[in-house]
Design a protein around this motif. Structure first.
Motif, short mmCIF file in Angstrom:
data_model
loop_
_atom_site.label_atom_id
_atom_site.label_comp_id
_atom_site.label_asym_id
_atom_site.label_seq_id
_atom_site.Cartn_x
_atom_site.Cartn_y
_atom_site.Cartn_z
N PHE A 440 -36.73 -13.85 91.31
CA PHE A 440 -37.23 -15.00 92.08
C PHE A 440 -37.61 -16.20 91.23
N SER A 441 -37.98 -16.01 89.98
CA SER A 441 -38.46 -17.12 89.16
C SER A 441 -38.46 -16.74 87.70
N SER A 442 -38.82 -17.70 86.86
CA SER A 442 -38.97 -17.47 85.43
C SER A 442 -40.44 -17.22 85.11
N ALA A 443 -40.69 -16.57 83.99
CA ALA A 443 -42.07 -16.33 83.57
C ALA A 443 -42.79 -17.67 83.37
N MET A 444 -42.11 -18.61 82.76
CA MET A 444 -42.59 -19.99 82.71
C MET A 444 -41.76 -20.76 83.72
N ASP A 445 -42.33 -20.96 84.91
CA ASP A 445 -41.57 -21.55 86.00
C ASP A 445 -41.15 -22.97 85.66
N VAL A 446 -40.10 -23.41 86.33
CA VAL A 446 -39.59 -24.76 86.11
C VAL A 446 -40.66 -25.81 86.42
N LEU A 447 -41.57 -25.53 87.36
CA LEU A 447 -42.66 -26.48 87.63
C LEU A 447 -43.60 -26.59 86.44
N ASN A 448 -43.92 -25.45 85.82
CA ASN A 448 -44.76 -25.49 84.62
C ASN A 448 -44.07 -26.27 83.51
N ALA A 449 -42.77 -25.99 83.34
CA ALA A 449 -42.01 -26.69 82.30
C ALA A 449 -41.94 -28.18 82.56
N LEU A 450 -41.83 -28.56 83.83
CA LEU A 450 -41.76 -29.98 84.19
C LEU A 450 -43.05 -30.69 83.83
N ALA A 451 -44.18 -30.08 84.16
CA ALA A 451 -45.47 -30.69 83.82
C ALA A 451 -45.67 -30.74 82.31
N ASN A 452 -45.25 -29.70 81.61
CA ASN A 452 -45.37 -29.70 80.15
C ASN A 452 -44.53 -30.81 79.53
N THR A 453 -43.36 -31.04 80.11
CA THR A 453 -42.50 -32.12 79.62
C THR A 453 -43.17 -33.48 79.81
N ALA A 454 -43.78 -33.67 80.98
CA ALA A 454 -44.50 -34.93 81.23
C ALA A 454 -45.64 -35.11 80.24
N GLU A 455 -46.35 -34.03 79.97
CA GLU A 455 -47.46 -34.09 79.01
C GLU A 455 -46.95 -34.46 77.62
N ASN A 456 -45.85 -33.84 77.21
CA ASN A 456 -45.28 -34.15 75.89
C ASN A 456 -44.86 -35.60 75.79
N MET A 457 -44.30 -36.13 76.87
CA MET A 457 -43.88 -37.54 76.84
C MET A 457 -45.09 -38.47 76.77
N LEU A 458 -46.09 -38.22 77.61
CA LEU A 458 -47.26 -39.11 77.62
C LEU A 458 -48.05 -39.02 76.33
N ASP A 459 -47.99 -37.87 75.66
CA ASP A 459 -48.70 -37.71 74.39
C ASP A 459 -47.90 -38.21 73.19
N GLY A 460 -46.68 -38.69 73.45
CA GLY A 460 -45.88 -39.26 72.37
C GLY A 460 -45.07 -38.26 71.57
N HIS A 461 -45.03 -37.00 72.02
CA HIS A 461 -44.25 -35.99 71.29
C HIS A 461 -42.78 -36.00 71.68
N TYR A 462 -42.48 -36.59 72.83
CA TYR A 462 -41.14 -36.51 73.39
C TYR A 462 -40.68 -37.89 73.79
N GLN A 463 -39.55 -38.33 73.22
CA GLN A 463 -38.96 -39.62 73.58
C GLN A 463 -37.64 -39.35 74.32
N PRO A 464 -37.65 -39.44 75.66
CA PRO A 464 -36.44 -39.10 76.41
C PRO A 464 -35.56 -40.30 76.68
N ILE A 465 -34.32 -39.99 77.05
CA ILE A 465 -33.41 -40.97 77.62
C ILE A 465 -32.75 -40.28 78.82
#
Length: 566
Positions: A440-465
């Motif tokens: 049914f899902s992953s141990a780290m769900d895609v919603l968790n990963a999505l929020a973590n990605t947003a956190e990484n971007m806002l904290d300056g660790h992740y520069q996306p395009i």
């Protein structure tokens, strides 16, 4: 004390309010008035009746236990009088009377103690030549549905043009193209389908999904006229002429407020009837809800208009409770939706990035692509999500999703919808608890990963395009562009050979040892399959002093879904 309750409009809101009230006050008298011949039906099921998924039109009128919701049903089962094909013409608020006119022209005046307006909405019109021709339809009610279904089942429709690429337009396009194999074209005034509801990349994903099944799209085109004499022959846009023998206009809806306006009830800035949290209008004994009423947008805090059947049903229960002396509240809505695009689903809740910025938020968005189940489970599919957040507060403003497993997409969207009213920040979504099992899902769900990605971007660790940014650089970039493919050799080597001047393949786990192979004077874009390894590569490069490369959100999976063919 027994009351006389009159409800104008008997589809979703009216019938729900009537039934709820009668359960609470069975001795009171309730009358539903509707100018149509059908009441209490599932209007959102119309495209699926046209498609053949719902075989009998009466299935849209039946209860879950197969009873037809007609006048006899309401009279015998609910003790509610229903007057169909009867028009409410005027409200005398001072004397609490409603003037009505029947189909045969006779009139009457009914007394009420409390009144409910569930007058719904009407399809938005196109004021162009030919809009009144035979074979030009909307899909607003069961009469429309039956007319369209009869035409296609008789084989009278070979080419259909649908004007409007929103919810109804897309669902009707699928209905005609799938079961009936009608040559179907969608014309949209804006430069994407589902304008305002999703970003351009997710719109393209849904559009490409439908194009695979033969639906054609013409975007950024204005319909100028519908040609024909006794019937439709063609649709003329600002760019072309499209031959057609059926036209469906699906460009939105406007609230039916004439009765309320003439009675002096307050209308809101959206043009719909203004109500408070108890669904009461400016007259304390008149309630309103559904497609004719304005409610609060719980994300922006501003007045909103949400013409959705699910919303009308919930509001009807609130009104029914309050008619009986209760104090139930309907605080507003965040605006959740889902539309079926053949095997896939496009869904969202809250604000898209465009709408968030229009509403005055300093907003950004991030995207992820991840499997909707454990990667080792054999039955799985990719799910694409975009999260919209306010920069400074980190507040979640909205989410959109697309995927081929519709239940998986809708489940994630609904999770965020349930919390948006509470003004959540990304840390809540990062740690939100979800039921987990590999099927049914992953141990780290895609919603968790999505929020973590947003956190990484806002904290300056992740520069996306994003995909659009990548496409622009790929098409218009000069010789300074270099794509660093972080995938394994079997995935990336063929691209490096195809584009030797602008593509290099260095698997992420080899990056530290092969840093010397990376030019320092290039405009560097990192890419992998879904964006995870390219993010890791971005961190590796930063550690070694290379601070300016960007990572493609969602990786090659997202580029492919958006239609960028490399």
């Amino acid at each position: 004390m027994a009351q006389k309750i009159i409800i104008v409009g008997g589809v979703a809101l009216g019938s729900k309010a009537a039934c709820r009230f009668k359960r609470l006050e069975p001795r009171s008298q309730v009358t539903i008035i509707d100018q149509d011949r059908f009441v209490s039906y599932g209007g959102c099921g119309i495209p699926f009746y046209v498609s053949g998924d719902v075989s009998d039109v009466n299935d849209l009128r039946k209860t879950s236990f197969h009873m037809l919701r007609d006048e006899a049903f309401f009279r015998n089962c609910k003790d509610i009088e229903v007057l169909t094909q009867t028009r409410a013409e005027r409200i005398d608020r001072e004397n609490k009377k409603l003037h009505i006119r029947r189909l045969d022209g006779t009139t009457d005046v009914l007394d009420y103690d409390q009144l409910v307006l569930g007058t719904g909405s009407r399809p938005r019109c196109l004021m162009i030549p030919g809009a009144d021709l035979p074979m030009v339809h909307t899909s607003a009610n069961l009469n429309d549905a039956q007319a369209i279904k009869e035409l296609v089942t008789r084989g009278q429709v070979e080419r259909a043009v649908i004007i409007g690429g929103g919810f109804i337009g897309l669902e009707m396009a699928e209905a005609l193209a799938d079961m009936w194999e009608v040559d179907t074209t969608v014309v949209e005034y804006f430069d994407q389908i589902m304008p305002g509801f999703v970003g351009p990349q997710f719109a393209r994903m849904a559009q490409r999904q439908m194009e695979k099944h033969g639906v054609r799209f013409f975007l950024d085109e204005e319909v100028k006229a519908i040609e024909g004499t006794d019937s439709v022959e063609a649709v003329v846009t600002s760019k072309r002429r499209l031959e057609a023998d059926l036209v469906i206009i699906a460009i939105g809806a406007t609230p039916n407020v004439e009765l309320a306006r003439e009675a002096g009830l307050r209308l809101g800035p959206t043009g719909a009837i203004a109500v408070d949290e108890h669904m009461r209008t400016s007259d304390p004994v008149i309630y309103s809800g559904g497609d004719c009423a304005e409610i609060r947008n719980l994300v922006t805090g501003q007045p909103g208009y949400f013409p959705l059947g699910s919303m009308a049903n919930r509001q009807g229960r609130v009104i029914g409770t309050n008619l009986a002396g209760g104090s139930a509240e309907f605080r507003g809505a965040v605006g959740s939706f889902v539309v079926k695009t053949f095997e896939a689903a496009l869904a969202g809740t809250g604000l898209s990035l465009e709408r968030a910025r229009r509403a005055g938020f300093d907003a950004v968005s991030v995207q992820v692509a991840q499997l909707d189940r454990a990667h080792f489970y054999p039955d799985k599919a990719m799910i694409h999500l975009e999260l919209v957040v306010e920069k400074k507060s980190r507040r979640i403003l909205g989410i959109q999703g697309f995927g081929e497993e519709g239940d998986a997409v809708v489940g994630r969207i609904n999770m965020v919808a349930a919390m948006l009213e509470d003004r959540p920040t990304i840390d809540r979504l990062s740690n939100v608890e979800l039921a987990y099992s590999p099927p049914f899902s992953s141990a780290m769900d895609v919603l968790n990963a999505l929020a973590n990605t947003a956190e990484n971007m806002l904290d300056g660790h992740y520069q996306p395009i994003d995909a659009d940014g990548f496409a622009e650089k790929w098409v218009n970039g000069n010789g300074n562009l270099l794509i660093l493919d972080c995938r394994a050799r079997q995935d990336g080597e063929s691209f490096a050979k195809k584009y030797p001047d602008r593509w290099v393949n260095i698997p992420q786990d080899e990056l530290r040892q092969r840093m010397a192979e990376i030019p320092t004077d290039k405009d560097l874009i990192l890419i992998c399959n879904t964006g995870v390894r390219s993010y890791e590569a971005q961190l590796n490069l930063r550690e070694m002093g290379v601070t300016d490369p960007v990572s493609v959100q969602g990786g090659m999976v997202t580029l492919n879904k958006c239609g960028l063919d490399l």
